[in-house]
Write a protein that holds these residues in place. Structure first.
Motif, PDB file in Angstrom:
ATOM      1  N   SER A  51       0.554  -1.360   0.026  1.00  0.00           N
ATOM      2  CA  SER A  51       0.329   0.331  -0.616  1.00  0.00           C
ATOM      3  C   SER A  51       0.718   1.410  -0.206  1.00  0.00           C
ATOM      4  O   SER A  51       0.691   2.455  -0.206  1.00  0.00           O
ATOM      5  CB  SER A  51      -0.855  -0.172   1.064  1.00  0.00           C
ATOM      6  OG  SER A  51      -0.261  -0.032   2.492  1.00  0.00           O
ATOM      7  N   ARG A  52       2.723   0.960   0.208  1.00  0.00           N
ATOM      8  CA  ARG A  52       2.825   2.890   0.437  1.00  0.00           C
ATOM      9  C   ARG A  52       3.915   2.335  -0.979  1.00  0.00           C
ATOM     10  O   ARG A  52       4.201   3.737  -1.096  1.00  0.00           O
ATOM     11  CB  ARG A  52       3.618   1.859   2.006  1.00  0.00           C
ATOM     12  CG  ARG A  52       3.105   1.923   2.836  1.00  0.00           C
ATOM     13  CD  ARG A  52       4.250   1.643   4.232  1.00  0.00           C
ATOM     14  NE  ARG A  52       3.830   1.449   5.356  1.00  0.00           N
ATOM     15  CZ  ARG A  52       3.441   2.450   6.311  1.00  0.00           C
ATOM     16  NH1 ARG A  52       3.488   3.735   6.228  1.00  0.00           N
ATOM     17  NH2 ARG A  52       2.305   1.318   6.982  1.00  0.00           N
ATOM     18  N   GLN A  53       3.582   1.764  -1.821  1.00  0.00           N
ATOM     19  CA  GLN A  53       4.075   1.742  -3.502  1.00  0.00           C
ATOM     20  C   GLN A  53       3.549   2.719  -3.576  1.00  0.00           C
ATOM     21  O   GLN A  53       2.295   3.360  -3.168  1.00  0.00           O
ATOM     22  CB  GLN A  53       3.862   0.237  -4.647  1.00  0.00           C
ATOM     23  CG  GLN A  53       4.356  -0.661  -3.597  1.00  0.00           C
ATOM     24  CD  GLN A  53       3.791  -1.812  -4.585  1.00  0.00           C
ATOM     25  OE1 GLN A  53       4.948  -1.987  -5.110  1.00  0.00           O
ATOM     26  NE2 GLN A  53       3.139  -2.327  -4.963  1.00  0.00           N
ATOM     27  N   HIS A  54       4.028   3.473  -5.299  1.00  0.00           N
ATOM     28  CA  HIS A  54       3.250   5.221  -5.746  1.00  0.00           C
ATOM     29  C   HIS A  54       3.724   5.041  -7.214  1.00  0.00           C
ATOM     30  O   HIS A  54       5.074   4.211  -7.277  1.00  0.00           O
ATOM     31  CB  HIS A  54       4.073   6.261  -4.981  1.00  0.00           C
ATOM     32  CG  HIS A  54       5.709   6.617  -4.793  1.00  0.00           C
ATOM     33  ND1 HIS A  54       5.965   6.305  -6.041  1.00  0.00           N
ATOM     34  CD2 HIS A  54       6.013   6.053  -4.003  1.00  0.00           C
ATOM     35  CE1 HIS A  54       7.823   6.407  -5.895  1.00  0.00           C
ATOM     36  NE2 HIS A  54       7.847   5.994  -4.734  1.00  0.00           N
ATOM     37  N   ASP A  55       3.374   5.839  -8.037  1.00  0.00           N
ATOM     38  CA  ASP A  55       3.540   5.428  -9.039  1.00  0.00           C
ATOM     39  C   ASP A  55       4.179   6.585  -9.408  1.00  0.00           C
ATOM     40  O   ASP A  55       5.210   7.445  -8.420  1.00  0.00           O
ATOM     41  CB  ASP A  55       2.789   5.887 -10.068  1.00  0.00           C
ATOM     42  CG  ASP A  55       1.536   5.292 -10.173  1.00  0.00           C
ATOM     43  OD1 ASP A  55       1.875   3.789 -10.411  1.00  0.00           O
ATOM     44  OD2 ASP A  55       0.359   5.353 -10.849  1.00  0.00           O
ATOM     45  N   GLY A  56       5.653   6.360 -10.396  1.00  0.00           N
ATOM     46  CA  GLY A  56       7.026   7.138 -10.961  1.00  0.00           C
ATOM     47  C   GLY A  56       8.367   5.818 -10.494  1.00  0.00           C
ATOM     48  O   GLY A  56       7.652   5.183  -9.866  1.00  0.00           O
ATOM     49  N   ASP A  57       9.409   6.688 -10.997  1.00  0.00           N
ATOM     50  CA  ASP A  57      10.350   6.730 -10.554  1.00  0.00           C
ATOM     51  C   ASP A  57      10.179   5.440  -9.021  1.00  0.00           C
ATOM     52  O   ASP A  57      10.746   6.064  -8.147  1.00  0.00           O
ATOM     53  CB  ASP A  57      11.639   7.553 -10.701  1.00  0.00           C
ATOM     54  CG  ASP A  57      11.707   7.785 -12.121  1.00  0.00           C
ATOM     55  OD1 ASP A  57      11.378   7.042 -12.826  1.00  0.00           O
ATOM     56  OD2 ASP A  57      12.461   8.879 -12.579  1.00  0.00           O
ATOM     57  N   GLY A  58      10.958   4.442  -9.386  1.00  0.00           N
ATOM     58  CA  GLY A  58      11.427   3.812  -8.330  1.00  0.00           C
ATOM     59  C   GLY A  58       9.741   3.542  -6.773  1.00  0.00           C
ATOM     60  O   GLY A  58       9.972   3.007  -5.965  1.00  0.00           O
ATOM     61  N   GLY A  59       8.580   3.913  -7.798  1.00  0.00           N
ATOM     62  CA  GLY A  59       7.245   3.789  -6.884  1.00  0.00           C
ATOM     63  C   GLY A  59       6.552   2.402  -6.403  1.00  0.00           C
ATOM     64  O   GLY A  59       5.812   2.036  -5.414  1.00  0.00           O
ATOM     65  N   HIS A  60       7.416   1.475  -7.523  1.00  0.00           N
ATOM     66  CA  HIS A  60       6.634   0.206  -7.194  1.00  0.00           C
ATOM     67  C   HIS A  60       8.374  -0.524  -7.224  1.00  0.00           C
ATOM     68  O   HIS A  60       9.243  -0.646  -7.092  1.00  0.00           O
ATOM     69  CB  HIS A  60       6.233  -0.999  -8.425  1.00  0.00           C
ATOM     70  CG  HIS A  60       5.005   0.138  -8.717  1.00  0.00           C
ATOM     71  ND1 HIS A  60       4.480   1.160  -9.642  1.00  0.00           N
ATOM     72  CD2 HIS A  60       3.703  -0.657  -8.448  1.00  0.00           C
ATOM     73  CE1 HIS A  60       3.330   1.818  -9.710  1.00  0.00           C
ATOM     74  NE2 HIS A  60       2.878   0.855  -9.115  1.00  0.00           N
ATOM     75  N   LEU A  61       7.937  -1.916  -6.439  1.00  0.00           N
ATOM     76  CA  LEU A  61       9.423  -2.958  -5.657  1.00  0.00           C
ATOM     77  C   LEU A  61       8.917  -3.694  -6.221  1.00  0.00           C
ATOM     78  O   LEU A  61       7.981  -4.611  -6.670  1.00  0.00           O
ATOM     79  CB  LEU A  61       8.424  -3.137  -3.616  1.00  0.00           C
ATOM     80  CG  LEU A  61       8.268  -1.877  -3.227  1.00  0.00           C
ATOM     81  CD1 LEU A  61       7.657  -2.745  -2.241  1.00  0.00           C
ATOM     82  CD2 LEU A  61       9.717  -0.989  -2.556  1.00  0.00           C
ATOM     83  N   GLN A  62       9.645  -4.459  -6.403  1.00  0.00           N
ATOM     84  CA  GLN A  62      10.251  -5.969  -6.798  1.00  0.00           C
ATOM     85  C   GLN A  62       9.925  -6.831  -6.231  1.00  0.00           C
ATOM     86  O   GLN A  62       9.933  -6.654  -4.812  1.00  0.00           O
ATOM     87  CB  GLN A  62      12.071  -6.272  -7.661  1.00  0.00           C
ATOM     88  CG  GLN A  62      12.305  -5.361  -8.174  1.00  0.00           C
ATOM     89  CD  GLN A  62      13.935  -5.079  -8.673  1.00  0.00           C
ATOM     90  OE1 GLN A  62      14.243  -5.738  -7.714  1.00  0.00           O
ATOM     91  NE2 GLN A  62      14.604  -4.084 -10.274  1.00  0.00           N
TER      92      GLN A  62
END
Length: 162
Positions: A51-62
């Motif tokens: 839930s803490r992810q966000h769009d943009g650079d580095g926003g989504h976790l692998q």
């Protein structure tokens, strides 16, 4: 140093106390989340991290980053994601810029359940810490936990206060 060295013995006792504190906290939170929301600590933690992810650079976790954050192997994390996806709490989709990448986002239902579970998690954590603080061997560790001030987004999320 030998195995009977007082420094090693003290170190081992400290580790045992830390392990005991962690176990008590996790068990208390697990019972509360299961009874109130049908979530395990790991499920709650995964929803919280994602839930803490966000769009943009580095926003989504692998997936490796997610696995590290919830303190599980990558395969166990994948199984956990699948279970939550089957419950409609998560959704996976292909990365729009790299079709090899798969992102996982919390669904609206997952966000709603997380919002409902967060106060339960926080109250159970507080209760477990208050109970542990009564133990002379655990009280110093409780003070350390209470004084920690890492940003919430950087903290592993096993019963993490929100």
């Amino acid at each position: 140093m030998t195995a009977t060295d007082p420094a090693l013995t003290a170190l081992a006792q400290g580790w045992c106390a830390l392990s005991l504190l962690h176990g008590r906290i996790e068990a208390h939170i697990e019972r509360a989340l299961q009874s109130e929301h049908g979530l395990s600590v790991r499920e709650y933690s995964l929803l919280d991290v994602l839930s803490r992810q966000h769009d943009g650079d580095g926003g989504h976790l692998q997936m490796k980053q997610v696995a590290d954050a919830v303190v599980l192997s990558q395969s166990a994390t994948t199984r956990l994601v699948t279970r939550l996806e089957d419950r409609g709490l998560l959704a996976r989709y292909l990365c729009p810029t790299d079709r090899r990448g798969i992102y996982t986002n919390v669904s609206e239902a997952g966000l709603k359940l997380l919002a409902q579970a967060r106060p339960t998690n926080d109250a159970a954590l507080r209760e477990a810490l208050d109970d542990a603080a009564k133990s002379p061997e655990l009280a110093p560790l409780v003070r350390v936990v209470e004084s920690a001030s890492a940003p919430a987004h950087a903290m592993p999320s096993v019963g993490v206060p929100s």
